[in-house]
Design a protein around this motif. Structure first.
Motif, PDB file in Angstrom:
ATOM      1  N   ILE A  29       0.843  -1.209   0.000  1.00 46.05           N
ATOM      2  CA  ILE A  29       0.000   0.000   0.000  1.00 46.05           C
ATOM      3  C   ILE A  29       0.873   1.252   0.000  1.00 46.05           C
ATOM      4  CG2 ILE A  29      -1.628   1.338   1.380  1.00 46.05           C
ATOM      5  CD1 ILE A  29      -2.803  -1.357   2.308  1.00 46.05           C
ATOM      6  N   TRP A  69      -8.996   7.578  -2.819  1.00 43.86           N
ATOM      7  CA  TRP A  69      -9.237   6.214  -2.332  1.00 43.86           C
ATOM      8  C   TRP A  69     -10.721   6.055  -2.017  1.00 43.86           C
ATOM      9  CZ3 TRP A  69     -11.137   3.525   1.846  1.00 43.86           C
ATOM     10  CH2 TRP A  69     -10.661   2.222   2.063  1.00 43.86           C
ATOM     11  N   GLN A 113      -7.824  -2.746   4.547  1.00 46.48           N
ATOM     12  CA  GLN A 113      -6.882  -1.873   3.854  1.00 46.48           C
ATOM     13  C   GLN A 113      -6.930  -0.457   4.413  1.00 46.48           C
ATOM     14  OE1 GLN A 113      -6.577  -0.161  -0.480  1.00 46.48           O
ATOM     15  NE2 GLN A 113      -6.006  -2.326  -0.553  1.00 46.48           N
ATOM     16  N   MET A 117      -3.791   1.503   6.010  1.00 44.82           N
ATOM     17  CA  MET A 117      -3.435   2.788   5.419  1.00 44.82           C
ATOM     18  C   MET A 117      -3.382   3.882   6.482  1.00 44.82           C
ATOM     19  SD  MET A 117      -5.502   4.683   2.323  1.00 44.82           S
ATOM     20  CE  MET A 117      -7.043   4.726   3.261  1.00 44.82           C
ATOM     21  N   LEU A 123      -1.287   8.607   3.346  1.00 50.85           N
ATOM     22  CA  LEU A 123      -2.641   8.624   2.799  1.00 50.85           C
ATOM     23  C   LEU A 123      -2.676   9.313   1.443  1.00 50.85           C
ATOM     24  CD1 LEU A 123      -3.130   8.143   5.901  1.00 50.85           C
ATOM     25  CD2 LEU A 123      -5.276   9.395   5.626  1.00 50.85           C
TER      26      LEU A 123
END
Length: 547
Positions: A29, A69, A113, A117, A123
């Motif tokens: 990620i 996101w 997730q 994150m 982010l």
């Protein structure tokens, strides 16, 4: 619609193999964000030097690029990426902003997730999520410099959202935390028609065949279920009818006894339904119905596919379901197979004389929206970009899509085209809509009730909506938020209580646990800390009422 989750990541629930997988996922990620995040050179940003006069709204450009996101929602089977969605394609043409979307896997993958994150501190620019459910709450996410407090940014650079909130102070109250922070560009549903979407449903053709009226009380429901069991309404000469399928959506019947399955309020006093006398009455009735064959014996193991098979197989008489994916879809599926097939959405059955039953209704805001990362260098640009969705043009774009493709204007009314309402590829309407806009689930915009007027277009759906709205919604809690300390305590209490309660409810209904042990059930829940959880919810409600 997403439900609230109070709590934090518990590493104890993972095996060492799972922990290794999570660590690898976290590294991936972080690498993905590093690769996808656009560079923000000094000349691209619009932050002002200390003492300089802030830029006006008109002086601020839209951003050149954004990382965004979000879960795919109803689009997960028709789109790989929001960049394929009509609304976002049009938005890019209008704003010239290139958006790089990042979509977590569906199901539990979204939460996992997101937690990884957030823990990483790396982010994307915009994160669309149910922020009210994050560990320790959105106020702590602001203090930890994960996301921005948006109040001042919205006042200066989001005139469209500001107008919405000024016109509806009740909505502004909902999106503002106890500490006075606005933390997302919110998904708002201002009309009650958008908030009530499920309830009790019966086979109207079976009622007609047996000469029965539509039931309105628990007593009338019981008579109908007995007739469904014994009267061979499907006409096959076999006693194979399932009078009622109970799954996990039975507010229709908890509410008949003046309680809810979780927390609710009476005159601003928080209560927990399963320890109240009305809940025992509900369980007593359903335990008897189960024993007498009025409930599906396999309700606990019946999933959506099996429910569909029972309904379309002409053996299911009633259930609690949704207006779109239930009433509308079953009417469509059975249109050619059985022209006489008909459903009726009934009022929530009364169990207390002279009182309306409690009914399902969501609050207009449930903590869902788009937050902005605290690390962005151009917040005013991103705020202006997000605010477009609350403008008149953006409102039309994210509720109705692309004019001439997903809708046309007819006498001033945005009317969905047949590509949406009668999709040539056979897509259900929710999925056909998602090719063009996210109106059928969520996003940072104001949902338009003209969407639901067309989504529930059948006469049976309109009648169901009317009947389900005819209920008592006064006991539903508003979207209250805990402090960071309360969040941890609440999560540790309710995780165990929820598991125990679910197990015991099934045991009571199926007869594995005698109703004589209900008082012991209540005492056990109290020993597990429910009174402390009630105090936490009460404190949250008190703070909300003082906002």
């Amino acid at each position: 619609m997403a439900k609230n989750i109070w709590g934090v990541i518990s590493l104890k629930r993972y095996s060492w193999r799972q922990l290794c997988a999570l660590t690898i996922s976290l590294v991936m990620i972080m690498s993905m964000f590093a690769a996808c995040s656009p560079s923000k050179p000094a000349e691209q940003g619009t932050k002002q030097e200390d003492g300089a006069k802030p830029l006006t709204f008109d002086e601020v450009p839209y951003p050149e690029a954004i990382t965004y996101w979000a879960g795919l929602g109803n689009a997960n089977t028709v789109l790989k990426d929001f960049s394929e969605m009509g609304a976002y394609q049009e938005l890019e043409k209008i704003t010239k902003t290139k958006v790089t979307f990042q979509h977590p896997p569906a199901g539990n993958g979204v939460q996992d997730q997101f937690n990884l994150m957030l823990a990483s501190g790396t982010l994307p620019d915009v994160i669309e999520y149910t922020w009210s459910s994050v560990a320790k709450g959105p106020d702590q996410a602001i203090k930890d410099k994960r996301i921005l407090r948006l109040n001042e940014w919205i006042e200066q650079y989001a005139p469209n959202l500001t107008k919405v909130l000024n016109d509806r102070p009740d909505l502004k109250k909902m999106i503002t935390t106890d500490e006075g922070n606005i933390y997302v560009f919110p998904f708002l549903r201002p009309d009650e028609e958008l908030l009530t979407f499920m309830g009790p449903v019966l086979r109207k053709d079976w009622l007609d065949k047996l000469g029965l009226e539509v039931p309105t009380s628990i007593e009338e429901w019981e008579k109908v279920l007995i007739a469904f069991r014994d009267g061979d309404p499907n006409g096959n000469g076999q006693k194979d009818e399932i009078p009622f399928l109970m799954r996990d959506m039975n507010v229709a019947f908890y509410g008949s006894y003046g309680v809810m399955d979780g927390f609710y309020q009476e005159n601003n006093v928080v209560k927990y339904g399963p320890i109240e006398p009305g809940y025992k009455e509900f369980l007593t009735t359903f335990s008897r119905w189960y024993k007498e064959g009025l409930l599906d014996k396999d309700y606990a193991t019946t999933d959506g596919k099996l429910q569909d098979a029972k309904m379309t197989g002409d053996i299911l008489g009633s259930l609690v379901t949704y207006n779109g994916s239930g009433v509308g879809r079953y009417m469509s599926l059975m249109k050619e197979k059985d022209p006489n097939f008909k459903l009726v959405g009934t009022v929530y059955p009364t169990g207390i004389a002279g009182q309306k039953s409690l009914g399902q209704q969501d609050p207009p805001f449930q903590g869902v929206g788009a937050a902005i990362s605290a690390s962005v260098s151009n917040p005013e640009q991103i705020v202006k970009w997000l605010d477009y969705k609350y403008s008149e043009e953006g409102h039309m774009l994210f509720n109705f899509g692309v004019e001439g493709k997903s809708y046309t204007m007819k006498d001033g009314y945005p009317t969905y085209t047949e590509d949406v309402t009668n999709n040539p590829d056979g897509l259900p309407m929710a999925q056909a809509l998602s090719k063009y806009m996210p109106v059928s689930w969520s996003g940072p915009f104001v949902q338009d009730k003209r969407y639901i007027e067309q989504y529930v277009s059948l006469p049976e759906q309109k009648e169901a909506m009317k009947n389900w709205l005819d209920a008592d919604h006064s006991k539903i809690l508003p979207p209250i938020t805990p402090t960071s300390e309360e969040s941890s305590t609440y999560a540790s209490i309710m995780t165990d209580i929820d598991t125990y309660k679910s197990e015991m409810v099934n045991k009571f209904i199926m007869g594995a646990e005698p109703m004589e042990n209900y008082d012991k059930f209540v005492e056990t829940i109290k020993s597990m800390g429910i009174e402390e959880a009630i105090k936490i919810r009460q404190a949250g409600l008190d703070r909300y009422n003082k906002r």
